[in-house]
Every structure is written in structure tokens, then in C-alpha cells.
Write a protein that holds these residues in place. Structure first.
Motif, PDB file in Angstrom:
ATOM      1  N   LEU A 184       0.830  -1.206   0.000  1.00  0.00           N
ATOM      2  CA  LEU A 184       0.000   0.000   0.000  1.00  0.00           C
ATOM      3  C   LEU A 184       0.861   1.252   0.000  1.00  0.00           C
ATOM      4  O   LEU A 184       0.546   2.241  -0.688  1.00  0.00           O
ATOM      5  N   LYS A 185       1.941   1.237   0.746  1.00  0.00           N
ATOM      6  CA  LYS A 185       2.856   2.379   0.765  1.00  0.00           C
ATOM      7  C   LYS A 185       3.458   2.605  -0.608  1.00  0.00           C
ATOM      8  O   LYS A 185       3.571   3.750  -1.080  1.00  0.00           O
ATOM      9  N   ARG A 186       3.835   1.524  -1.300  1.00  0.00           N
ATOM     10  CA  ARG A 186       4.398   1.647  -2.638  1.00  0.00           C
ATOM     11  C   ARG A 186       3.379   2.243  -3.614  1.00  0.00           C
ATOM     12  O   ARG A 186       3.714   3.122  -4.426  1.00  0.00           O
ATOM     13  N   GLU A 187       2.126   1.796  -3.518  1.00  0.00           N
ATOM     14  CA  GLU A 187       1.093   2.304  -4.413  1.00  0.00           C
ATOM     15  C   GLU A 187       0.796   3.777  -4.145  1.00  0.00           C
ATOM     16  O   GLU A 187       0.536   4.547  -5.082  1.00  0.00           O
ATOM     17  N   LEU A 188       0.838   4.189  -2.884  1.00  0.00           N
ATOM     18  CA  LEU A 188       0.618   5.599  -2.572  1.00  0.00           C
ATOM     19  C   LEU A 188       1.732   6.461  -3.135  1.00  0.00           C
ATOM     20  O   LEU A 188       1.484   7.577  -3.621  1.00  0.00           O
ATOM     21  N   LEU A 189       2.967   5.989  -3.088  1.00  0.00           N
ATOM     22  CA  LEU A 189       4.083   6.730  -3.673  1.00  0.00           C
ATOM     23  C   LEU A 189       3.912   6.867  -5.179  1.00  0.00           C
ATOM     24  O   LEU A 189       4.150   7.942  -5.753  1.00  0.00           O
ATOM     25  N   LEU A 190       3.491   5.780  -5.841  1.00  0.00           N
ATOM     26  CA  LEU A 190       3.252   5.834  -7.280  1.00  0.00           C
ATOM     27  C   LEU A 190       2.111   6.789  -7.603  1.00  0.00           C
ATOM     28  O   LEU A 190       2.177   7.558  -8.576  1.00  0.00           O
ATOM     29  N   LEU A 191       1.066   6.739  -6.795  1.00  0.00           N
ATOM     30  CA  LEU A 191      -0.091   7.603  -7.013  1.00  0.00           C
ATOM     31  C   LEU A 191       0.288   9.071  -6.837  1.00  0.00           C
ATOM     32  O   LEU A 191      -0.129   9.938  -7.620  1.00  0.00           O
ATOM     33  N   GLU A 192       1.083   9.341  -5.813  1.00  0.00           N
ATOM     34  CA  GLU A 192       1.526  10.714  -5.577  1.00  0.00           C
ATOM     35  C   GLU A 192       2.383  11.213  -6.734  1.00  0.00           C
ATOM     36  O   GLU A 192       2.244  12.358  -7.186  1.00  0.00           O
ATOM     37  N   GLY A 193       3.271  10.354  -7.227  1.00  0.00           N
ATOM     38  CA  GLY A 193       4.109  10.743  -8.355  1.00  0.00           C
ATOM     39  C   GLY A 193       3.327  10.958  -9.632  1.00  0.00           C
ATOM     40  O   GLY A 193       3.747  11.716 -10.507  1.00  0.00           O
ATOM     41  N   ALA A 194       2.169  10.300  -9.746  1.00  0.00           N
ATOM     42  CA  ALA A 194       1.354  10.437 -10.946  1.00  0.00           C
ATOM     43  C   ALA A 194       0.527  11.705 -10.949  1.00  0.00           C
ATOM     44  O   ALA A 194       0.300  12.303 -12.007  1.00  0.00           O
ATOM     45  N   ILE A 195       0.087  12.150  -9.774  1.00  0.00           N
ATOM     46  CA  ILE A 195      -0.877  13.258  -9.746  1.00  0.00           C
ATOM     47  C   ILE A 195      -0.267  14.616  -9.417  1.00  0.00           C
ATOM     48  O   ILE A 195      -0.721  15.642  -9.930  1.00  0.00           O
ATOM     49  N   THR A 196       0.757  14.661  -8.572  1.00  0.00           N
ATOM     50  CA  THR A 196       1.276  15.964  -8.142  1.00  0.00           C
ATOM     51  C   THR A 196       1.851  16.819  -9.279  1.00  0.00           C
ATOM     52  O   THR A 196       1.755  18.055  -9.203  1.00  0.00           O
ATOM     53  N   PRO A 197       2.452  16.238 -10.349  1.00  0.00           N
ATOM     54  CA  PRO A 197       2.899  17.117 -11.443  1.00  0.00           C
ATOM     55  C   PRO A 197       1.764  17.886 -12.095  1.00  0.00           C
ATOM     56  O   PRO A 197       2.007  18.897 -12.782  1.00  0.00           O
ATOM     57  N   GLY A 198       0.523  17.430 -11.897  1.00  0.00           N
ATOM     58  CA  GLY A 198      -0.612  18.146 -12.472  1.00  0.00           C
ATOM     59  C   GLY A 198      -0.756  19.557 -11.930  1.00  0.00           C
ATOM     60  O   GLY A 198      -1.315  20.434 -12.613  1.00  0.00           O
ATOM     61  N   ILE A 199      -0.253  19.815 -10.727  1.00  0.00           N
ATOM     62  CA  ILE A 199      -0.323  21.177 -10.168  1.00  0.00           C
ATOM     63  C   ILE A 199       0.513  22.131 -11.013  1.00  0.00           C
ATOM     64  O   ILE A 199       0.070  23.239 -11.362  1.00  0.00           O
ATOM     65  N   ASP A 200       1.733  21.726 -11.354  1.00  0.00           N
ATOM     66  CA  ASP A 200       2.591  22.567 -12.193  1.00  0.00           C
ATOM     67  C   ASP A 200       1.997  22.743 -13.585  1.00  0.00           C
ATOM     68  O   ASP A 200       2.095  23.826 -14.177  1.00  0.00           O
ATOM     69  N   ILE A 201       1.380  21.686 -14.103  1.00  0.00           N
ATOM     70  CA  ILE A 201       0.743  21.786 -15.424  1.00  0.00           C
ATOM     71  C   ILE A 201      -0.392  22.811 -15.392  1.00  0.00           C
ATOM     72  O   ILE A 201      -0.510  23.661 -16.281  1.00  0.00           O
ATOM     73  N   CYS A 202      -1.219  22.736 -14.351  1.00  0.00           N
ATOM     74  CA  CYS A 202      -2.331  23.687 -14.227  1.00  0.00           C
ATOM     75  C   CYS A 202      -1.821  25.114 -14.062  1.00  0.00           C
ATOM     76  O   CYS A 202      -2.369  26.054 -14.669  1.00  0.00           O
ATOM     77  N   ASN A 203      -0.781  25.303 -13.264  1.00  0.00           N
ATOM     78  CA  ASN A 203      -0.227  26.650 -13.076  1.00  0.00           C
ATOM     79  C   ASN A 203       0.285  27.228 -14.389  1.00  0.00           C
ATOM     80  O   ASN A 203       0.129  28.432 -14.658  1.00  0.00           O
ATOM     81  N   GLU A 204       0.894  26.390 -15.208  1.00  0.00           N
ATOM     82  CA  GLU A 204       1.380  26.884 -16.500  1.00  0.00           C
ATOM     83  C   GLU A 204       0.220  27.232 -17.419  1.00  0.00           C
ATOM     84  O   GLU A 204       0.273  28.231 -18.150  1.00  0.00           O
ATOM     85  N   LEU A 205      -0.838  26.423 -17.392  1.00  0.00           N
ATOM     86  CA  LEU A 205      -2.002  26.719 -18.223  1.00  0.00           C
ATOM     87  C   LEU A 205      -2.721  27.980 -17.753  1.00  0.00           C
ATOM     88  O   LEU A 205      -3.348  28.687 -18.559  1.00  0.00           O
ATOM     89  N   ILE A 206      -2.636  28.279 -16.458  1.00  0.00           N
ATOM     90  CA  ILE A 206      -3.288  29.475 -15.917  1.00  0.00           C
ATOM     91  C   ILE A 206      -2.544  30.739 -16.327  1.00  0.00           C
ATOM     92  O   ILE A 206      -3.167  31.744 -16.711  1.00  0.00           O
ATOM     93  N   HIS A 207      -1.230  30.723 -16.304  1.00  0.00           N
ATOM     94  CA  HIS A 207      -0.439  31.935 -16.465  1.00  0.00           C
ATOM     95  C   HIS A 207       0.158  32.122 -17.857  1.00  0.00           C
ATOM     96  O   HIS A 207       0.602  33.225 -18.187  1.00  0.00           O
ATOM     97  N   PHE A 208       0.187  31.061 -18.663  1.00  0.00           N
ATOM     98  CA  PHE A 208       0.838  31.178 -19.967  1.00  0.00           C
ATOM     99  C   PHE A 208      -0.070  30.635 -21.059  1.00  0.00           C
ATOM    100  O   PHE A 208      -1.194  30.229 -20.797  1.00  0.00           O
ATOM    101  N   HIS A 209       0.423  30.678 -22.293  1.00  0.00           N
ATOM    102  CA  HIS A 209      -0.229  30.102 -23.473  1.00  0.00           C
ATOM    103  C   HIS A 209      -1.590  30.745 -23.757  1.00  0.00           C
ATOM    104  O   HIS A 209      -2.543  30.068 -24.151  1.00  0.00           O
ATOM    105  N   ASN A 210      -1.676  32.056 -23.569  1.00  0.00           N
ATOM    106  CA  ASN A 210      -2.946  32.741 -23.826  1.00  0.00           C
ATOM    107  C   ASN A 210      -3.310  32.763 -25.303  1.00  0.00           C
ATOM    108  O   ASN A 210      -4.472  33.001 -25.654  1.00  0.00           O
ATOM    109  N   GLU A 211      -2.328  32.530 -26.167  1.00  0.00           N
ATOM    110  CA  GLU A 211      -2.633  32.485 -27.593  1.00  0.00           C
ATOM    111  C   GLU A 211      -3.344  31.183 -27.970  1.00  0.00           C
ATOM    112  O   GLU A 211      -3.940  31.089 -29.044  1.00  0.00           O
ATOM    113  N   ILE A 212      -3.278  30.185 -27.078  1.00  0.00           N
ATOM    114  CA  ILE A 212      -3.953  28.909 -27.332  1.00  0.00           C
ATOM    115  C   ILE A 212      -5.184  28.761 -26.437  1.00  0.00           C
ATOM    116  O   ILE A 212      -6.237  28.294 -26.892  1.00  0.00           O
TER     117      ILE A 212
END
Length: 321
Positions: A184-212
Motif C-alpha cells: 500500500l505504501k508503494r502504491e501511494l508513492l506511485l499515485l503521488e508521483g502520478a498526480i502531483t505534477p498536475g499542479i505545475d501543469i495547471c499553473n502553467e495553463l493558468i499563467h501562460f499560453h494565452n494564444e492557445i
């Protein structure tokens, strides 16, 4: 492998579109194309590259899969990767969804464990005013759907943890319990690694790429980022509880071993009495006057039994036996 391909003009669907007609449809005003693919091969992706004018590096990534969550800027288009997660027969499985986003198109390529996006498309088509804002709103809807589907996974892992925790506190821990905790600990680490980069992705979509992505759409990604943060906190809390449960499990094992050692020591003390007495009379001295007495045998046996019984009761009272 082509799940759906439709064109939208002013937020309203104008019908299905073939791959060969995509470039012609994109010439229409206020129109964008939303294409959904599943396990696309290199031949199909080559056609998609030609119709949308995509960069060859993005096509290579989408074909091979096994990419980390990321967002890449290729001038007039964006390439994104998000990981998806599903519980299949109580086993955690991961998949990937690749996005090609431009001002006039959105292409999704799903690999591995993921849920169908048909409901997302239907929900967007029911909101033509929002869909008229362009493919950015469709991207937000899909990302929100992917992130929301992490919650059933978290609930399933929480239910599995509750079972393991109950086994520990009911004093029934075993090797399988510890293995379950580590898994279970291993799966939580994998899950955390899969989802947390989405925060940086959302921040970039919020502040940049207004032409798209237009500014009135980019603010929607704050909601997705907030959901990711909430899920990340849930994962972090479960990991802390998991570490505490593992520590409790180890403590219980230590206590159990101490109980075993105390019992062995108690019985060893009781057995030491007859051992000492009988070894005394096994030394073969020539002159041992009490041996000639007719009551010596029952008195020795009775004495040994009485002292052993008193010691047993004493050890029982203090919890050693």
C-alpha cells in the motif's frame, strides 16, 4: 482506435469528421475539431500529424507512451501527458492520456487503464456557451474528469488500509499484514508521483499560453489544481497513518516476542527447581544419610512439587505465565 471525431462551430456540434477532412474543416471560422483516440498506432498518428501540423517529437512520445506527466510548448500547439489510475480487482493500474492542443483542435490519445471520455464530451455538448470558448474548455473538462476519478482510487486504498489496520489492532498481525502495508505504501508513492505534477501543469495553463487558451478559460484550471491539492493532502495523510500503523505493527510484534520470552523464562525458572534437586542427588556421594530414611523419597518429590507450584502461582500473578 478512433473513438470520436467531431467538429464544433460556436460551441455546437456540426457532425462527425473523417481524418482526411480535418484540415478542410479547420478552415471554417469559429470552428474546432475534437478528436479522441485509443491506443493509436504510428500509422494513424502520422495521419494526425499531417492533418494538424503537429511536431514529430510529440507524435513519437504519443506512439511509445510510458511518458512522465508533463506539458511541452511547440509554438502553435501544446503537448501534455497526464496519468490516469483505476482499481481493477482491488489492484492499482495506471494509464496515460496524451493531449495535443491548438487554437482550433484538441486531440486525446488514451493508453492503458483509463475511463471513456464519452460522458465528458456529452456534458460539454450540453453547454454550448462554454464549449464556444474553444478547445481549452474541452481540455479543462477532461482534466477535471481525470482528477475526479482519482477519488474512487483513494477511497479503495483507504478501505484496504482500514482492513489492515483492524487486523493490527485486533492483535492479529502476521507476515501478510506487513506485506500489505508495504504494498500500500508503494502504491501511494506511485499515485503521488502520478498526480502531483498536475499542479505545475495547471499553473502553467493558468499563467501562460494565452494564444492557445483564452484567459476566460484559463481560470478554470485553478479548480483542477485545487482538486489535485486536496487529493495530494489525502494521500499524504494516508501515508502518515500508514507509517504509524507499520510502527504499531512492529511494536506489537516486539510486545508479543517479549511475552514469549517471559513465558519461556518463567517455565525455565520452574524447571530449574527439580533440575537442581535431582542433580543434587545424582552426584553419587557415598554418605547421604537421608537416603536411608523411608520417607525421604515422598518428601523430596512433594517438596519439589510444592515449591514449583508456589513459583508457578507467583509468576502467574505477575503476568509472566
Amino acid at each position: 482506435m478512433i473513438v470520436n471525431c467531431a467538429a464544433y462551430q460556436n460551441g455546437v456540434s456540426i457532425g462527425e469528421v473523417t481524418i482526411e477532412d480535418i484540415s478542410e474543416v479547420l478552415k471554417l471560422e469559429n470552428t474546432f475539431v475534437w478528436l479522441g483516440l485509443r491506443e493509436a498506432n504510428s500509422e494513424l498518428l502520422a495521419k494526425i500529424q499531417q492533418e494538424f501540423g503537429l511536431h514529430e517529437l510529440t507524435i513519437e512520445d504519443a506512439c511509445t507512451a510510458h511518458q512522465r506527466p508533463k506539458i511541452e510548448d511547440y509554438g502553435d500547439s501544446l503537448f501534455m501527458v497526464l496519468h490516469t489510475a483505476l482499481l481493477v480487482d482491488d489492484e492499482l493500474e495506471f494509464g496515460e492520456t496524451h493531449f495535443f492542443l491548438g487554437p482550433r483542435f484538441l486531440v486525446t490519445v488514451r493508453h492503458g487503464a483509463s475511463q471513456s471520455l464519452i460522458k465528458v464530451r456529452e456534458r460539454c455538448e450540453a453547454m454550448p456557451q462554454q464549449l464556444a470558448k474553444g478547445p481549452g474548455f474541452a481540455l479543462y473538462s477532461i482534466m477535471d474528469f481525470i482528477v475526479d476519478n482519482y477519488m474512487p482510487v483513494i477511497d479503495g486504498l483507504q478501505a484496504r488500509f482500514d482492513v489492515l489496520e483492524s487486523a493490527i489492532f485486533q492483535y492479529r498481525p502476521n507476515r501478510q499484514t506487513m506485506e500489505g502495508l508495504y504494498e500500500l505504501k508503494r502504491e501511494l508513492l506511485l499515485l503521488e508521483g502520478a498526480i502531483t505534477p498536475g499542479i505545475d501543469i495547471c499553473n502553467e495553463l493558468i499563467h501562460f499560453h494565452n494564444e492557445i487558451i483564452s484567459k476566460d478559460v484559463s481560470i478554470y484550471f485553478r479548480d483542477v489544481a485545487d482538486h489535485i491539492k486536496r487529493i495530494d493532502r489525502a494521500i499524504h495523510s494516508m501515508r502518515e497513518m500508514l507509517i504509524a500503523a507499520m510502527q504499531v505493527h512492529l511494536n506489537f510484534e516486539t510486545v508479543r516476542q517479549n511475552e514469549v520470552v517471559k513465558r519461556l523464562a518463567g517455565w525455565g525458572a520452574i524447571l530449574a527447581i527439580p533440575t537442581m534437586v535431582f542433580s543434587w542427588y545424582g552426584m553419587n556421594f557415598r554418605h547421604m544419610p537421608e537416603l536411608d530414611w523411608q520417607y525421604s523419597y515422598p518428601i523430596v518429590i512433594g517438596g519439589v512439587a510444592l515449591v514449583s507450584l508456589l513459583l508457578y502461582l507467583r509468576l502467574k500473578r505477575i503476568g509472566w505465565l
